[in-house]
Scaffold this motif. Sequence first.
Motif, short mmCIF file in Angstrom:
data_model
loop_
_atom_site.label_atom_id
_atom_site.label_comp_id
_atom_site.label_asym_id
_atom_site.label_seq_id
_atom_site.Cartn_x
_atom_site.Cartn_y
_atom_site.Cartn_z
N GLY A 163 0.79 -1.23 0.00
CA GLY A 163 0.00 0.00 0.00
C GLY A 163 0.82 1.27 0.00
N ARG A 164 2.13 1.16 -0.04
CA ARG A 164 2.98 2.37 0.00
C ARG A 164 3.18 3.00 -1.36
NH1 ARG A 164 7.07 -0.59 4.18
NH2 ARG A 164 7.23 -2.00 2.39
N SER A 165 2.84 2.29 -2.42
CA SER A 165 3.03 2.80 -3.77
C SER A 165 2.13 4.01 -4.03
CB SER A 165 2.73 1.71 -4.80
OG SER A 165 2.74 2.24 -6.11
N ASP A 166 2.65 4.97 -4.81
CA ASP A 166 1.88 6.15 -5.20
C ASP A 166 1.35 6.04 -6.63
OD1 ASP A 166 2.20 7.53 -2.75
OD2 ASP A 166 4.22 8.17 -3.34
N LEU A 167 1.42 4.86 -7.20
CA LEU A 167 0.92 4.67 -8.56
C LEU A 167 -0.61 4.82 -8.60
CD1 LEU A 167 3.11 1.64 -9.70
CD2 LEU A 167 3.29 4.02 -10.49
N PRO A 168 -1.16 5.15 -9.75
CA PRO A 168 -2.62 5.29 -9.87
C PRO A 168 -3.35 4.01 -9.45
CG PRO A 168 -1.55 6.17 -11.83
CD PRO A 168 -0.47 5.47 -11.02
N GLY A 169 -4.45 4.19 -8.74
CA GLY A 169 -5.28 3.06 -8.36
C GLY A 169 -4.99 2.47 -7.01
N VAL A 170 -3.90 2.89 -6.37
CA VAL A 170 -3.56 2.30 -5.07
C VAL A 170 -4.39 2.93 -3.96
CG1 VAL A 170 -1.74 1.89 -3.37
CG2 VAL A 170 -1.24 1.73 -5.83
N LYS A 171 -4.44 4.27 -3.95
CA LYS A 171 -5.15 4.97 -2.87
C LYS A 171 -6.47 5.59 -3.34
CE LYS A 171 -0.85 6.01 -0.39
NZ LYS A 171 0.06 5.33 -1.32
N SER A 172 -6.61 5.71 -4.65
CA SER A 172 -7.86 6.23 -5.22
C SER A 172 -7.89 5.89 -6.70
CB SER A 172 -7.96 7.75 -5.03
OG SER A 172 -6.92 8.41 -5.75
N GLY A 173 -9.08 5.93 -7.29
CA GLY A 173 -9.20 5.64 -8.71
C GLY A 173 -8.80 4.21 -9.04
N THR A 174 -8.45 3.99 -10.30
CA THR A 174 -7.99 2.67 -10.75
C THR A 174 -6.76 2.83 -11.62
OG1 THR A 174 -9.35 2.68 -12.76
CG2 THR A 174 -10.37 1.79 -10.76
N ASN A 175 -6.05 1.74 -11.83
CA ASN A 175 -4.93 1.78 -12.76
C ASN A 175 -5.43 1.53 -14.17
OD1 ASN A 175 -5.38 -0.96 -12.99
ND2 ASN A 175 -3.45 -1.58 -12.05
N TYR A 176 -4.52 1.37 -15.11
CA TYR A 176 -4.90 1.22 -16.52
C TYR A 176 -5.77 -0.02 -16.76
CZ TYR A 176 -1.44 -2.51 -16.80
OH TYR A 176 -0.74 -3.67 -16.60
N ALA A 177 -5.65 -1.02 -15.88
CA ALA A 177 -6.41 -2.26 -16.06
C ALA A 177 -7.73 -2.26 -15.30
CB ALA A 177 -5.57 -3.45 -15.63
N GLY A 178 -7.99 -1.21 -14.53
CA GLY A 178 -9.21 -1.15 -13.75
C GLY A 178 -9.09 -1.72 -12.36
N ALA A 179 -7.84 -1.91 -11.87
CA ALA A 179 -7.60 -2.46 -10.54
C ALA A 179 -7.41 -1.35 -9.52
CB ALA A 179 -6.39 -3.38 -10.56
N ALA A 180 -7.73 -1.66 -8.27
CA ALA A 180 -7.69 -0.63 -7.23
C ALA A 180 -7.32 -1.22 -5.88
CB ALA A 180 -9.04 0.08 -7.13
N GLY A 181 -6.79 -0.35 -5.00
CA GLY A 181 -6.51 -0.71 -3.62
C GLY A 181 -5.18 -1.39 -3.41
N PRO A 182 -4.82 -1.63 -2.16
CA PRO A 182 -3.52 -2.22 -1.85
C PRO A 182 -3.32 -3.63 -2.38
CG PRO A 182 -4.92 -2.16 0.10
CD PRO A 182 -5.60 -1.34 -0.95
N MET A 183 -4.42 -4.36 -2.61
CA MET A 183 -4.31 -5.72 -3.15
C MET A 183 -4.70 -5.77 -4.62
SD MET A 183 -3.13 -7.13 -0.46
CE MET A 183 -3.18 -8.92 -0.60
N GLN A 184 -4.99 -4.61 -5.22
CA GLN A 184 -5.23 -4.47 -6.65
C GLN A 184 -6.33 -5.39 -7.19
OE1 GLN A 184 -3.32 -2.01 -9.09
NE2 GLN A 184 -4.04 -1.32 -7.10
#
Length: 364
Positions: free
Chosen positions: A97-118
């Motif tokens: 959960g320490r990453s600042d990449l998109p989707g970790v703490k808010s929103g989603t990443n490019y694949a639509g994954a979210a949160g510390p466990m993606q």
Amino acid sequence: MKASPSRIAVAIGVAAVLLLVIVMSPMLMTSIPSFIGSGGGDPADCKPGAVQGEEVSDTGVSDIPERMLELYKKHGEKIGVQWNVLAAVGKRETDHGRSDLPGVKSGTNYAGAAGPMQFLISTWGGKAQLSMSEEFNGYASDGDGDGIGDVYNPADAILGAAKMLKRNGAPENVRRALFVYNRAWWYVDQVMEIAGKYAKSGEVKVPPEADPLCDEPIVAGAPNDLVKRILAYALAQRGKPYLWGGTGPDAFDCSGIIYMAYQSVGLSIPRTTFTQWPFGVRINPGQEQPGDLVFFNAGPGTGPDNPGHVGLVVSKGKMVEARCRLCGPIKVTTYDDRTSLVGFTRPLMNPDVLEQLKKLQNTL
């Protein structure tokens, strides 16, 4: 249920026939698979809870935030998966959960994954936060008791990840479960490597009931060598998938694995659960022994005297079970806590089986 005199006579007769066949028949005395009687694992590693008791390595202590480690252990134990595997997923996905990449703490990443466990939002429940009273088909979970399944909340996300790994094969078949989590074998290899580094033992352990090195006491507890061979066959199928109508060698259904376990010693019993139930002699609860069958009122069209699911008793309270397609691989499970338990039978007391044993004896 009190045993009738005729059943007592049958029981005495089968004991005598079994003893004669076991002593005299080369076919029934063929060697048990090599992992049986090979010395077994460390007795401490074969006790219930040995996996969850895995100590944290220095690497784990220094790399995993204290609160996250607490959650990995708590939810791993609650669901029944290895905490270090959960921790390794958390490390590989978002550095706990320490990453600042998109989707970790808010929103989603490019694949639509979210949160510390993606989690993919679609597998979480369709949205990132939802009330646990809502209807959903995903892995949304409430790990902190606030009534909300929040994909960004580590307590919720780690509990959801534990459930997903459990459903797909953990703790017995961890690699399969991880592959379903993120469909790439290189990902599986990386997570397994991290998980090994987080444990003081340096490995990902499987629970005693899934470890062939812990089979020796199970097989040794069988009433005779014939039953030992039946158990050895069934135990060797652990980790294989459930397949309706399957009789191996790559997959089985609940009655198929039992049918083939008896076939492995030259005995033929009915193929399906519905026909296996009336075939064996009924055994009173508490008097069951390895090699007996345990039946459950489960599945469509079943009832108290028409059970639709069956397991093979391997020791008191334990059975080998091919449960369902979404229940994970074939494994050793408990039956004492199943509210749908109908009863037990002993196929080896069926007159047809006694005749088969006599014929086997006469072929010597």
